[in-house]
Design a protein around this motif. Structure first.
Motif, PDB file in Angstrom:
ATOM      1  N   ALA A 293      55.162  46.398  18.794  1.00 40.82           N
ATOM      2  CA  ALA A 293      54.297  47.498  19.233  1.00 40.82           C
ATOM      3  C   ALA A 293      54.565  48.751  18.394  1.00 40.82           C
ATOM      4  O   ALA A 293      53.636  49.496  18.055  1.00 40.82           O
ATOM      5  CB  ALA A 293      54.509  47.784  20.712  1.00 40.82           C
ATOM      6  N   PHE A 294      55.824  48.993  18.034  1.00 41.81           N
ATOM      7  CA  PHE A 294      56.168  50.139  17.202  1.00 41.81           C
ATOM      8  C   PHE A 294      55.523  50.002  15.822  1.00 41.81           C
ATOM      9  O   PHE A 294      54.927  50.942  15.295  1.00 41.81           O
ATOM     10  CB  PHE A 294      57.688  50.272  17.092  1.00 41.81           C
ATOM     11  CG  PHE A 294      58.147  51.443  16.282  1.00 41.81           C
ATOM     12  CD1 PHE A 294      57.852  52.738  16.673  1.00 41.81           C
ATOM     13  CD2 PHE A 294      58.891  51.259  15.134  1.00 41.81           C
ATOM     14  CE1 PHE A 294      58.281  53.835  15.930  1.00 41.81           C
ATOM     15  CE2 PHE A 294      59.324  52.333  14.386  1.00 41.81           C
ATOM     16  CZ  PHE A 294      59.020  53.622  14.778  1.00 41.81           C
ATOM     17  N   TYR A 295      55.612  48.828  15.241  1.00 43.14           N
ATOM     18  CA  TYR A 295      54.994  48.566  13.930  1.00 43.14           C
ATOM     19  C   TYR A 295      53.482  48.797  14.011  1.00 43.14           C
ATOM     20  O   TYR A 295      52.900  49.441  13.145  1.00 43.14           O
ATOM     21  CB  TYR A 295      55.314  47.138  13.491  1.00 43.14           C
ATOM     22  CG  TYR A 295      54.937  46.856  12.062  1.00 43.14           C
ATOM     23  CD1 TYR A 295      55.829  47.148  11.031  1.00 43.14           C
ATOM     24  CD2 TYR A 295      53.704  46.313  11.733  1.00 43.14           C
ATOM     25  CE1 TYR A 295      55.496  46.893   9.717  1.00 43.14           C
ATOM     26  CE2 TYR A 295      53.361  46.062  10.411  1.00 43.14           C
ATOM     27  CZ  TYR A 295      54.263  46.354   9.405  1.00 43.14           C
ATOM     28  OH  TYR A 295      53.921  46.112   8.106  1.00 43.14           O
ATOM     29  N   ARG A 296      52.864  48.295  15.061  1.00 42.23           N
ATOM     30  CA  ARG A 296      51.416  48.485  15.227  1.00 42.23           C
ATOM     31  C   ARG A 296      51.058  49.961  15.376  1.00 42.23           C
ATOM     32  O   ARG A 296      50.059  50.420  14.832  1.00 42.23           O
ATOM     33  CB  ARG A 296      50.909  47.699  16.427  1.00 42.23           C
ATOM     34  CG  ARG A 296      50.853  46.221  16.174  1.00 42.23           C
ATOM     35  CD  ARG A 296      50.306  45.483  17.377  1.00 42.23           C
ATOM     36  NE  ARG A 296      50.306  44.057  17.116  1.00 42.23           N
ATOM     37  CZ  ARG A 296      50.540  43.140  18.014  1.00 42.23           C
ATOM     38  NH1 ARG A 296      50.776  43.479  19.281  1.00 42.23           N
ATOM     39  NH2 ARG A 296      50.524  41.863  17.682  1.00 42.23           N
ATOM     40  N   LEU A 297      51.868  50.711  16.127  1.00 35.32           N
ATOM     41  CA  LEU A 297      51.627  52.140  16.289  1.00 35.32           C
ATOM     42  C   LEU A 297      51.673  52.846  14.938  1.00 35.32           C
ATOM     43  O   LEU A 297      50.799  53.659  14.617  1.00 35.32           O
ATOM     44  CB  LEU A 297      52.665  52.748  17.241  1.00 35.32           C
ATOM     45  CG  LEU A 297      52.653  54.268  17.365  1.00 35.32           C
ATOM     46  CD1 LEU A 297      51.360  54.747  18.039  1.00 35.32           C
ATOM     47  CD2 LEU A 297      53.865  54.733  18.154  1.00 35.32           C
ATOM     48  N   LEU A 298      52.688  52.522  14.133  1.00 34.78           N
ATOM     49  CA  LEU A 298      52.770  53.131  12.805  1.00 34.78           C
ATOM     50  C   LEU A 298      51.577  52.729  11.934  1.00 34.78           C
ATOM     51  O   LEU A 298      51.048  53.558  11.194  1.00 34.78           O
ATOM     52  CB  LEU A 298      54.089  52.740  12.110  1.00 34.78           C
ATOM     53  CG  LEU A 298      55.360  53.335  12.711  1.00 34.78           C
ATOM     54  CD1 LEU A 298      56.567  52.869  11.924  1.00 34.78           C
ATOM     55  CD2 LEU A 298      55.307  54.840  12.759  1.00 34.78           C
ATOM     56  N   CYS A 299      51.158  51.473  12.024  1.00 37.90           N
ATOM     57  CA  CYS A 299      49.981  51.037  11.255  1.00 37.90           C
ATOM     58  C   CYS A 299      48.726  51.789  11.673  1.00 37.90           C
ATOM     59  O   CYS A 299      47.913  52.177  10.840  1.00 37.90           O
ATOM     60  CB  CYS A 299      49.775  49.529  11.395  1.00 37.90           C
ATOM     61  SG  CYS A 299      50.973  48.558  10.472  1.00 37.90           S
ATOM     62  N   GLN A 300      48.571  52.019  12.980  1.00 31.70           N
ATOM     63  CA  GLN A 300      47.400  52.772  13.472  1.00 31.70           C
ATOM     64  C   GLN A 300      47.421  54.195  12.940  1.00 31.70           C
ATOM     65  O   GLN A 300      46.390  54.731  12.544  1.00 31.70           O
ATOM     66  CB  GLN A 300      47.377  52.800  15.000  1.00 31.70           C
ATOM     67  CG  GLN A 300      47.001  51.496  15.633  1.00 31.70           C
ATOM     68  CD  GLN A 300      47.195  51.529  17.139  1.00 31.70           C
ATOM     69  OE1 GLN A 300      47.902  52.369  17.696  1.00 31.70           O
ATOM     70  NE2 GLN A 300      46.544  50.605  17.831  1.00 31.70           N
ATOM     71  N   GLN A 301      48.570  54.828  12.961  1.00 28.64           N
ATOM     72  CA  GLN A 301      48.681  56.235  12.555  1.00 28.64           C
ATOM     73  C   GLN A 301      48.738  56.421  11.048  1.00 28.64           C
ATOM     74  O   GLN A 301      48.219  57.401  10.526  1.00 28.64           O
ATOM     75  CB  GLN A 301      49.919  56.881  13.186  1.00 28.64           C
ATOM     76  CG  GLN A 301      49.835  57.017  14.673  1.00 28.64           C
ATOM     77  CD  GLN A 301      48.719  57.952  15.116  1.00 28.64           C
ATOM     78  OE1 GLN A 301      48.446  58.967  14.498  1.00 28.64           O
ATOM     79  NE2 GLN A 301      48.046  57.575  16.182  1.00 28.64           N
TER      80      GLN A 301
ATOM     81  N   ILE B  45      64.797  56.738  19.305  1.00 28.46           N
ATOM     82  CA  ILE B  45      66.153  56.235  19.092  1.00 28.46           C
ATOM     83  C   ILE B  45      66.114  54.722  18.909  1.00 28.46           C
ATOM     84  O   ILE B  45      65.176  54.050  19.335  1.00 28.46           O
ATOM     85  CB  ILE B  45      67.087  56.586  20.270  1.00 28.46           C
ATOM     86  CG1 ILE B  45      66.589  55.951  21.570  1.00 28.46           C
ATOM     87  CG2 ILE B  45      67.254  58.099  20.407  1.00 28.46           C
ATOM     88  CD1 ILE B  45      67.579  56.033  22.732  1.00 28.46           C
ATOM     89  N   ASN B  46      67.156  54.200  18.284  1.00 27.95           N
ATOM     90  CA  ASN B  46      67.401  52.762  18.161  1.00 27.95           C
ATOM     91  C   ASN B  46      68.753  52.501  18.798  1.00 27.95           C
ATOM     92  O   ASN B  46      69.690  53.262  18.584  1.00 27.95           O
ATOM     93  CB  ASN B  46      67.505  52.323  16.692  1.00 27.95           C
ATOM     94  CG  ASN B  46      66.286  52.642  15.886  1.00 27.95           C
ATOM     95  OD1 ASN B  46      65.182  52.660  16.400  1.00 27.95           O
ATOM     96  ND2 ASN B  46      66.488  52.914  14.610  1.00 27.95           N
ATOM     97  N   GLY B  47      68.841  51.427  19.545  1.00 20.70           N
ATOM     98  CA  GLY B  47      70.124  51.100  20.148  1.00 20.70           C
ATOM     99  C   GLY B  47      70.161  49.676  20.635  1.00 20.70           C
ATOM    100  O   GLY B  47      69.279  48.875  20.332  1.00 20.70           O
ATOM    101  N   ALA B  48      71.175  49.374  21.420  1.00 26.76           N
ATOM    102  CA  ALA B  48      71.354  48.023  21.948  1.00 26.76           C
ATOM    103  C   ALA B  48      70.188  47.609  22.842  1.00 26.76           C
ATOM    104  O   ALA B  48      69.956  46.422  23.049  1.00 26.76           O
ATOM    105  CB  ALA B  48      72.664  47.945  22.727  1.00 26.76           C
ATOM    106  N   ASN B  49      69.459  48.583  23.371  1.00 23.22           N
ATOM    107  CA  ASN B  49      68.293  48.288  24.206  1.00 23.22           C
ATOM    108  C   ASN B  49      66.988  48.430  23.440  1.00 23.22           C
ATOM    109  O   ASN B  49      65.928  48.625  24.035  1.00 23.22           O
ATOM    110  CB  ASN B  49      68.284  49.183  25.447  1.00 23.22           C
ATOM    111  CG  ASN B  49      69.387  48.793  26.404  1.00 23.22           C
ATOM    112  OD1 ASN B  49      69.623  47.623  26.643  1.00 23.22           O
ATOM    113  ND2 ASN B  49      70.082  49.781  26.931  1.00 23.22           N
ATOM    114  N   GLY B  50      67.049  48.380  22.120  1.00 26.03           N
ATOM    115  CA  GLY B  50      65.849  48.405  21.290  1.00 26.03           C
ATOM    116  C   GLY B  50      65.375  49.810  20.948  1.00 26.03           C
ATOM    117  O   GLY B  50      66.120  50.784  21.050  1.00 26.03           O
TER     118      GLY B  50
END
Length: 146
Positions: free
Chosen positions: A134-142, A113-118
Motif C-alpha cells: 500500500a505504501f508503494y502504491r501511495l508513492l506511485c499515485q503521488q 517510521i519503519n520498525g518491527a511492526n512495519g
C-alpha cells in the motif's frame, strides 16, 4: 516540464541522511546522502524515482508485522528526524522504530517510521500502519509521473 525537486530524509540510531532528486524530461538525477557531509550523484531513467525512494528509505518486508493505530503528535516527527542524536534515539525507542523518514515534493509531504511492526505513516496526530504494498502504491499515485 520544468525540473521537480524531491527531498527526503532518513534518520535512525546510526545517523541522518538527506537525499534529493531532480526530475526532468531527461531523467532522474539523484544526490544520495553518504554521510552528514558528502553525497553521491546518480543518474537514472525516468520512472525510477519511487523504487529509489523505497530503497533509500530502507522499506523492507517485516514478517508478522502487527502494527496498530496509535496516538503520536505529528509535530514530534521533528524529534525523530532532527540532528540531535540523543533526542532522536529516545524518540525512536518510544515509538519502537528503527528509522524515521520524510518525503517532500512541492506542497506534498509525507512522514513516517519503519520498525518491527512495519511502516507507519504520521498523519493527523497518529501513527497509522500501512503495508509495504500500500505504501508503494501511495508513492506511485503521488510521484508516479516522475
Amino acid at each position: 516540464m520544468s525540473a521537480v525537486v524531491v527531498a527526503w530524509t532518513l534518520a535512525g540510531p546510526g545517523g541522518r541522511l538527506e537525499h534529493r532528486a531532480s526530475v526532468d524530461p531527461a531523467g532522474v538525477h539523484l544526490e544520495l546522502g553518504v554521510d552528514g557531509t558528502r553525497t553521491q550523484p546518480l543518474d537514472l531513467p525516468r520512472g525510477h524515482l519511487v523504487p529509489s525512494l523505497i530503497r533509500t528509505l530502507k522499506i523492507r518486508p517485516v514478517k508478522g508485522a502487527a502494527g496498530s493505530v496509535r496516538p503520536f503528535p505529528t509535530a514530534r516527527m521533528a524529534e525523530l528526524l532532527g540532528e540531535d542524536q540523543d533526542v532522536r534515539d529516545a524518540a525512536l525507542y518510544e515509538v519502537s522504530a528503527r528509522t524515521a523518514w520524510s518525503i517532500a515534493v512541492d506542497s506534498w509531504q509525507l512522514a513516517g517510521i519503519n520498525g518491527a511492526n512495519g511502516v507507519h505513516l504520521a498523519l493527523d496526530d497518529k501513527l497509522t500502519p500501512m503495508t509495504n504494498t500500500a505504501f508503494y502504491r501511495l508513492l506511485c499515485q503521488q510521484l508516479g509521473a516522475y
